[in-house]
Design a protein around this motif. Structure first.
Motif, PDB file in Angstrom:
ATOM      1  N   ARG A   1      46.506  41.286  35.859  1.00 39.29           N
ATOM      2  CA  ARG A   1      47.731  41.838  35.260  1.00 39.29           C
ATOM      3  C   ARG A   1      47.563  41.942  33.745  1.00 39.29           C
ATOM      4  N   GLU A   2      46.973  40.933  33.134  1.00 39.83           N
ATOM      5  CA  GLU A   2      46.743  40.946  31.691  1.00 39.83           C
ATOM      6  C   GLU A   2      45.840  42.123  31.292  1.00 39.83           C
ATOM      7  N   MET A   3      44.804  42.379  32.088  1.00 42.93           N
ATOM      8  CA  MET A   3      43.898  43.505  31.806  1.00 42.93           C
ATOM      9  C   MET A   3      44.633  44.838  31.948  1.00 42.93           C
ATOM     10  N   ILE A   4      45.398  44.976  33.006  1.00 43.52           N
ATOM     11  CA  ILE A   4      46.144  46.214  33.231  1.00 43.52           C
ATOM     12  C   ILE A   4      47.098  46.463  32.065  1.00 43.52           C
ATOM     13  N   ASP A   5      47.753  45.408  31.610  1.00 43.91           N
ATOM     14  CA  ASP A   5      48.693  45.539  30.491  1.00 43.91           C
ATOM     15  C   ASP A   5      48.005  45.975  29.202  1.00 43.91           C
TER      16      ASP A   5
ATOM     17  N   GLU B   1      39.402  48.382  43.248  1.00 43.19           N
ATOM     18  CA  GLU B   1      39.459  48.548  44.697  1.00 43.19           C
ATOM     19  C   GLU B   1      38.051  48.572  45.309  1.00 43.19           C
ATOM     20  N   LEU B   2      37.115  49.225  44.632  1.00 49.11           N
ATOM     21  CA  LEU B   2      35.731  49.235  45.111  1.00 49.11           C
ATOM     22  C   LEU B   2      35.146  47.823  45.125  1.00 49.11           C
ATOM     23  N   ILE B   3      35.472  47.047  44.098  1.00 46.24           N
ATOM     24  CA  ILE B   3      34.995  45.661  44.040  1.00 46.24           C
ATOM     25  C   ILE B   3      35.558  44.865  45.212  1.00 46.24           C
TER      26      ILE B   3
ATOM     27  N   GLU C   1      46.338  42.827  41.865  1.00 44.09           N
ATOM     28  CA  GLU C   1      47.244  43.162  40.761  1.00 44.09           C
ATOM     29  C   GLU C   1      48.193  42.022  40.425  1.00 44.09           C
ATOM     30  N   ASN C   2      48.408  41.123  41.372  1.00 48.28           N
ATOM     31  CA  ASN C   2      49.295  39.989  41.134  1.00 48.28           C
ATOM     32  C   ASN C   2      48.603  38.807  40.462  1.00 48.28           C
TER      33      ASN C   2
END
Length: 100
Positions: free
Chosen positions: A69-73, A88-90, A63-64
């Motif tokens: 982060r750009e994708m999450i945003d 998480e699976l990846i 996530e850092n």
């Protein structure tokens, strides 16, 4: 390689938007398209992750990363959990099991 991930994300997000505005008749078709494109995005993400020089070992580390982060945003809130679960699976090296 990250550009392919971003392209697949854009396609999935377009489908998400279409799904939100589609008529009841068309909604199932857009939902199927979204699912297909979301998992194509995840597949590209997995390929990218496999080529990261020092891949993160935990979801928190992932996530850092600026790319993650750009994708999450960019993701709508209802999709964040799905994305983080797939990420998480990846990281854990597990293949996802899909039930159709």
């Amino acid at each position: 390689m990250i550009n392919r991930v971003k392209e697949k994300l854009e396609i999935a997000l377009e489908d998400w938007e279409m799904m939100k505005t589609a008529s009841e008749i068309d909604n199932e078709e857009y939902a199927e398209r979204f699912e297909l494109h979301f998992y194509e995005f995840i597949d590209e993400l997995k390929l990218w992750y496999q080529h990261v020089e020092q891949p993160p070992l935990t979801i928190e580390e992932a996530e850092n990363l600026s790319e993650i982060r750009e994708m999450i945003d960019r993701l709508p809130a209802p999709l964040e959990l799905n994305f983080l679960t797939e990420l998480e699976l990846i990281i854990e090296g597990e293949d996802r099991v899909r039930y159709d």
